[in-house]
Design an enzyme around this catalytic site. Structure first.
Site, mmCIF file in Angstrom:
data_model
loop_
_atom_site.group_PDB
_atom_site.id
_atom_site.type_symbol
_atom_site.label_atom_id
_atom_site.label_comp_id
_atom_site.label_asym_id
_atom_site.label_seq_id
_atom_site.Cartn_x
_atom_site.Cartn_y
_atom_site.Cartn_z
ATOM 1 N N TRP A 143 15.347 -14.008 -12.405
ATOM 2 C CA TRP A 143 14.136 -13.508 -12.781
ATOM 3 C C TRP A 143 13.004 -14.373 -12.465
ATOM 4 O O TRP A 143 13.149 -15.648 -12.929
ATOM 5 C CB TRP A 143 14.141 -13.058 -14.340
ATOM 6 C CG TRP A 143 12.658 -12.338 -14.712
ATOM 7 C CD1 TRP A 143 11.919 -11.477 -13.883
ATOM 8 C CD2 TRP A 143 11.990 -12.895 -15.798
ATOM 9 N NE1 TRP A 143 10.485 -11.291 -14.836
ATOM 10 C CE2 TRP A 143 10.761 -12.007 -15.941
ATOM 11 C CE3 TRP A 143 12.100 -13.624 -16.836
ATOM 12 C CZ2 TRP A 143 9.886 -12.192 -16.972
ATOM 13 C CZ3 TRP A 143 11.319 -13.604 -18.071
ATOM 14 C CH2 TRP A 143 10.403 -12.881 -17.966
ATOM 15 N N ASP A 224 20.353 -12.975 -21.252
ATOM 16 C CA ASP A 224 19.032 -12.356 -20.879
ATOM 17 C C ASP A 224 19.604 -10.826 -21.095
ATOM 18 O O ASP A 224 20.193 -10.441 -20.301
ATOM 19 C CB ASP A 224 18.376 -12.803 -19.771
ATOM 20 C CG ASP A 224 16.930 -12.356 -20.044
ATOM 21 O OD1 ASP A 224 16.951 -11.179 -20.485
ATOM 22 O OD2 ASP A 224 16.301 -12.736 -19.161
ATOM 23 N N LYS A 259 11.584 -2.035 -21.938
ATOM 24 C CA LYS A 259 12.078 -1.060 -20.893
ATOM 25 C C LYS A 259 12.563 -0.007 -21.810
ATOM 26 O O LYS A 259 12.447 1.336 -21.638
ATOM 27 C CB LYS A 259 12.931 -1.536 -20.056
ATOM 28 C CG LYS A 259 13.037 -2.770 -19.768
ATOM 29 C CD LYS A 259 11.793 -3.336 -18.874
ATOM 30 C CE LYS A 259 11.533 -4.786 -18.736
ATOM 31 N NZ LYS A 259 10.581 -5.261 -17.664
HETATM 32 C C1 LMR Z 1 9.838 -7.571 -14.323
HETATM 33 O O1 LMR Z 1 10.919 -8.477 -14.011
HETATM 34 O O2 LMR Z 1 9.385 -7.175 -13.535
HETATM 35 C C2 LMR Z 1 9.474 -7.600 -15.910
HETATM 36 O O3 LMR Z 1 10.489 -8.020 -16.716
HETATM 37 C C3 LMR Z 1 8.383 -7.737 -16.232
HETATM 38 C C4 LMR Z 1 7.771 -9.309 -16.206
HETATM 39 O O4 LMR Z 1 7.438 -9.476 -17.257
HETATM 40 O O5 LMR Z 1 8.109 -9.864 -15.179
#
Ligand code: LMR
Length: 414
Positions: A143, A224, A259
């Protein structure tokens, strides 16, 4: 009376060297999307689930719980530093299941947090004080926000191999080799399910091997867990979380309800830390509370109490579970439709790997060049090629796939 600042003060410019930061790769894209006047624009960037009207819905279960909250609420006094105790208990049940030995032994402490991000950051702050000097390992890719969360908390961030974008497959043995080589005491961030950004998850057998490796190498897992219920189901998706619990490994979990309850802006999540015994866990809690207190003192009540009402009421809980199932199944259907539609539009490239991925995202393999061209057509995808399938519906799948086909130079009229 008008005040005139002394001229000498004007020369004091402590922020003169501050340079403009690049836009956030995900939320910055949403800003650009909002500013785009194109009426047919589609945001496949940020991970949110949209309904057919392109709206992030308020779930019926949430609506009902919020009305109850409004009528029953008697005070707006502060929550405790670690948040709403009833909420925290319910989070533990979702994470570890009913009748969890770990919960009964008091080995887990949970603090309400500002979404998954807030939980990660508070956990990172705690670790930087008590596991300082350790490196943090993130999956490659991970992420987009993970690296800066841990870097800003003072960690040296490294990567372990995870996914091969060419073959669209996990690099499991390379991952294991890399973790085998990590120094004992290293912090390893793992996506418990619905890997963000790739959508490629470990199998249960692979998780079994990972846990054995963590035991042997004495690594600190930081899970996570932002998508419980989006892969297979609430219980099934908790496999990794519960496996670490059984293995008696001390670990951290950052979970989010953004979510699963469609509660994004309410910032509802939790940080859970599992210690070796209850006494240790409570010492840990006392310290993490200091991290919270020095950051934002104590969390906001509304979202967490809404979730607690739903989880504590059998009827609302079953309504919520059916709404969650609806979102999960819709995304799965859209995976199929997306792949079919690309094929129907003349795309010869094989996108069937999208059907094997789970959760909201797919690492589509679309190059940055294609992504930027699509953006000019009003289709917003993260630079990495990560597509949010939660935003695709029958009403836009055709437009999206036609634009992709055109950019791949393989377009046919449908
Ligand atoms: C994402 O990965 O799009 C979501 O988890 C929102 C974010 O905060 O990045």
């Amino acid at each position: 009376m008008t005040m005139t600042a002394p001229a000498a003060k004007m020369k004091f410019a402590p922020f003169a060297e501050v340079f403009t930061a690049p836009p956030d790769p995900i939320l910055g894209l949403t800003e650009a999307f909002r500013n785009d006047p194109n009426l047919n624009k589609v945001n496949l960037g940020v991970g949110v689930y949209l309904n057919e009207k392109g709206i992030v819905p308020v779930l019926s279960s949430v609506h009902e719980a919020e009305s109850r909250l409004l009528t029953q609420e008697t005070t707006k006094t502060y929550l405790p530093i670690d948040g709403d105790a009833n909420y925290n208990r319910r989070v533990q049940t979702l994470l570890f299941g009913e009748n969890s030995a770990l919960v009964a032994e008091g080995r887990a402490v949970t603090l309400q947090a500002l979404g998954g991000t807030g939980a990660l950051r508070v956990g990172a702050d705690f670790l930087s004080r008590f596991a300082g000097g350790a490196s943090v390992y993130l999956s490659d890719p991970s992420w987009e926000n993970h690296a800066q969360i841990f870097e800003f908390a003072g960690f040296d961030v490294k990567r372990y191999p995870y996914y091969n974008a060419e073959t669209h497959a996990l690099e499991f043995s390379a991952m294991m080799t890399s973790l085998e080589e990590a120094k004992s005491g290293s912090i390893i961030v793992l996506h418990a399910c619905c890997h963000n950004p790739t959508g490629a998850d470990l199998t249960q057998e692979q998780w079994d091997q990972v846990v054995l490796l963590f035991q042997k190498r004495e690594l600190i897992p930081f899970l996570d867990f932002a998508y419980q219920g989006f892969a297979v189901g609430l219980e099934e998706d908790a496999y990794a979380v519960r496996l670490f619990a059984q293995a008696q490994i001390p670990y951290l979990i950052a979970n989010s309800f953004s979510k699963s309850f469609s509660l994004y802006r309410e910032r509802v999540g939790a940080l859970t830390i599992v210690g070796t015994n209850a006494e240790e866990a409570n010492r840990v809690l006392s310290q993490v509370k200091r991290d919270v207190r020095s950051n934002y003192s104590n969390p906001a009540a509304h979202g967490a109490q809404t979730v607690a009402i739903i989880l504590g009421d059998p009827e609302l809980r079953s309504l919520w579970e059916s709404e969650l199932t609806g979102m999960r199944e819709h995304i799965r259907t859209m995976r199929v439709r997306f792949v079919e539609e690309l094929k129907a539009r003349g795309v010869e490239q094989d996108f069937s790997f999208i059907l094997r991925q789970s959760g909201m995202f797919s690492y589509s393999g679309l190059t940055k060049d294609v992504v930027l061209k699509l953006r000019e057509q009003g289709i917003y995808i993260v630079d990495s090629g990560r597509v949010c399938l939660g935003a695709i519906h029958e009403s836009n799948v055709g437009t999206i796939c036609a634009a992709i086909a055109e950019q791949l130079g393989e377009s046919v009229e449908c």
